[in-house]
Design an enzyme around this catalytic site. Structure first.
Site, PDB file in Angstrom:
ATOM      1  N   ASP A   9       4.599 -15.317 -23.861  1.00  0.00           N
ATOM      2  CA  ASP A   9       4.061 -13.963 -23.755  1.00  0.00           C
ATOM      3  C   ASP A   9       4.164 -13.306 -25.127  1.00  0.00           C
ATOM      4  O   ASP A   9       5.096 -13.583 -25.886  1.00  0.00           O
ATOM      5  CB  ASP A   9       4.850 -13.140 -22.733  1.00  0.00           C
ATOM      6  CG  ASP A   9       4.203 -11.793 -22.486  1.00  0.00           C
ATOM      7  OD1 ASP A   9       3.139 -11.749 -21.830  1.00  0.00           O
ATOM      8  OD2 ASP A   9       4.744 -10.780 -22.957  1.00  0.00           O
ATOM      9  N   MET A  28       0.333  -9.319 -34.104  1.00  0.00           N
ATOM     10  CA  MET A  28       1.241  -9.740 -33.047  1.00  0.00           C
ATOM     11  C   MET A  28       2.600  -9.159 -33.429  1.00  0.00           C
ATOM     12  O   MET A  28       3.068  -9.359 -34.549  1.00  0.00           O
ATOM     13  CB  MET A  28       1.294 -11.269 -32.951  1.00  0.00           C
ATOM     14  CG  MET A  28       2.205 -11.761 -31.850  1.00  0.00           C
ATOM     15  SD  MET A  28       2.002 -13.533 -31.439  1.00  0.00           S
ATOM     16  CE  MET A  28       2.462 -14.324 -32.987  1.00  0.00           C
ATOM     17  N   HIS A  80       7.378  -5.825 -20.184  1.00  0.00           N
ATOM     18  CA  HIS A  80       6.662  -5.791 -21.464  1.00  0.00           C
ATOM     19  C   HIS A  80       7.595  -6.044 -22.643  1.00  0.00           C
ATOM     20  O   HIS A  80       7.316  -5.653 -23.758  1.00  0.00           O
ATOM     21  CB  HIS A  80       5.811  -4.524 -21.625  1.00  0.00           C
ATOM     22  CG  HIS A  80       4.727  -4.476 -20.602  1.00  0.00           C
ATOM     23  ND1 HIS A  80       3.645  -5.325 -20.629  1.00  0.00           N
ATOM     24  CD2 HIS A  80       4.588  -3.721 -19.493  1.00  0.00           C
ATOM     25  CE1 HIS A  80       2.869  -5.083 -19.586  1.00  0.00           C
ATOM     26  NE2 HIS A  80       3.424  -4.124 -18.884  1.00  0.00           N
ATOM     27  N   ASP A 114       9.058 -11.029 -19.962  1.00  0.00           N
ATOM     28  CA  ASP A 114       7.807 -11.333 -19.267  1.00  0.00           C
ATOM     29  C   ASP A 114       7.571 -12.841 -19.186  1.00  0.00           C
ATOM     30  O   ASP A 114       7.105 -13.347 -18.161  1.00  0.00           O
ATOM     31  CB  ASP A 114       6.626 -10.654 -19.959  1.00  0.00           C
ATOM     32  CG  ASP A 114       6.605  -9.146 -19.728  1.00  0.00           C
ATOM     33  OD1 ASP A 114       7.482  -8.632 -18.995  1.00  0.00           O
ATOM     34  OD2 ASP A 114       5.717  -8.488 -20.286  1.00  0.00           O
TER      35      ASP A 114
END
Length: 188
Positions: A13, A26, A161, A166
Site C-alpha cells: 500500500d 509517493m 491510511h 493498510d
C-alpha cells in the site's frame, strides 16, 4: 504448460501527494507478507516536488514539510524495499505484488523502482484484490469496494491510511478471500 515456481504474495500500500506519479510524489510505502503480516516494511519518502492535492494529505495525515526534512530519499527507500523483498522471498520463489486497487499502488511503486533503481523486483505484473474478489464472487465492480468488503472480511474496520497498517489489513482480507475461493472450488 510452463513449470510453476512458488510464489510469495506481498501486500503493498502507498500514500501519495496526488493521483499520478507523473506529477505527484509517493510519500510512504508499506508492505507485508500476506502469509505473515507481522513481517512488514515501512518507509516515508522525501517528496520529489511541492505538488500536492490537499485531500490526499488529509487522508494520510502526512506532512510534506516533515517528509522533506525526515523522509528517506526515494532511492534509499526503494533500495531498502528491494532488500526487504529479497529477505522475505525464499530462494526459488517469485515475489507477487498484491494490492487493493493494484493499479493505483502499482503505478507509483513501479515508477519509483524504475526511476531510482532501474529495475522492479516484482517484474511487470501485479495482482489486484478487487479483481480477484470479483472473479471469485461474481457481481459488479462497485461490489468490490472496501465499503462492501470490510464488513464481510474485516469486521467493518476502516483502513487507517497508514501504508503499513493498510497493507496488513488488506493482507487479512486477501487471505480470507483466498480461503473462500478455495472452499468454493472444493465444493464445486
Amino acid at each position: 504448460m510452463p513449470s510453476e515456481r512458488p510464489e510469495t504474495f506481498i501486500s503493498v500500500d502507498v500514500e501519495t501527494a496526488g493521483p499520478t506519479p507523473a506529477e505527484y510524489s509517493m510519500l510512504s510505502i508499506g508492505a507485508c507478507l500476506v502469509s505473515d503480516p507481522h513481517s512488514g516494511f515501512y518507509a516515508e519518502l522525501k517528496p520529489l516536488s511541492d505538488a500536492v492535492v490537499e485531500s490526499s494529505l488529509a487522508v494520510s495525515g502526512l506532512s510534506m514539510e516533515t517528509l522533506a526534512e525526515e523522509g528517506l530519499t526515494p532511492q534509499d527507500a526503494m533500495r531498502q524495499f528491494e532488500d526487504w523483498i529479497r529477505l522475505v522471498t525464499p530462494e526459488g520463489s517469485v515475489p507477487v505484488f498484491v494490492a487493493f486497487n493494484a493499479v493505483f499502488d502499482w503505478m507509483f511503486v513501479d515508477t519509483y523502482f524504475h526511476r531510482f533503481l532501474k529495475r522492479n523486483p516484482f517484474g511487470h505484473s501485479a495482482l489486484d484484490m478487487k479483481a480477484y474478489y470479483m472473479g471469485m464472487a461474481g457481481g459488479s465492480w462497485a461490489g468490490t469496494s472496501m465499503r462492501v468488503l470490510s464488513p464481510l472480511y474485516l469486521a467493518g474496520r476502516h483502513l487507517s491510511h497508514n501504508a503499513l497498517g493498510d497493507a496488513r489489513d488488506q493482507a487479512e482480507l486477501f487471505r480470507q478471500v483466498q480461503a473462500e475461493a478455495a472452499a468454493r472450488r472444493g465444493s464445486a
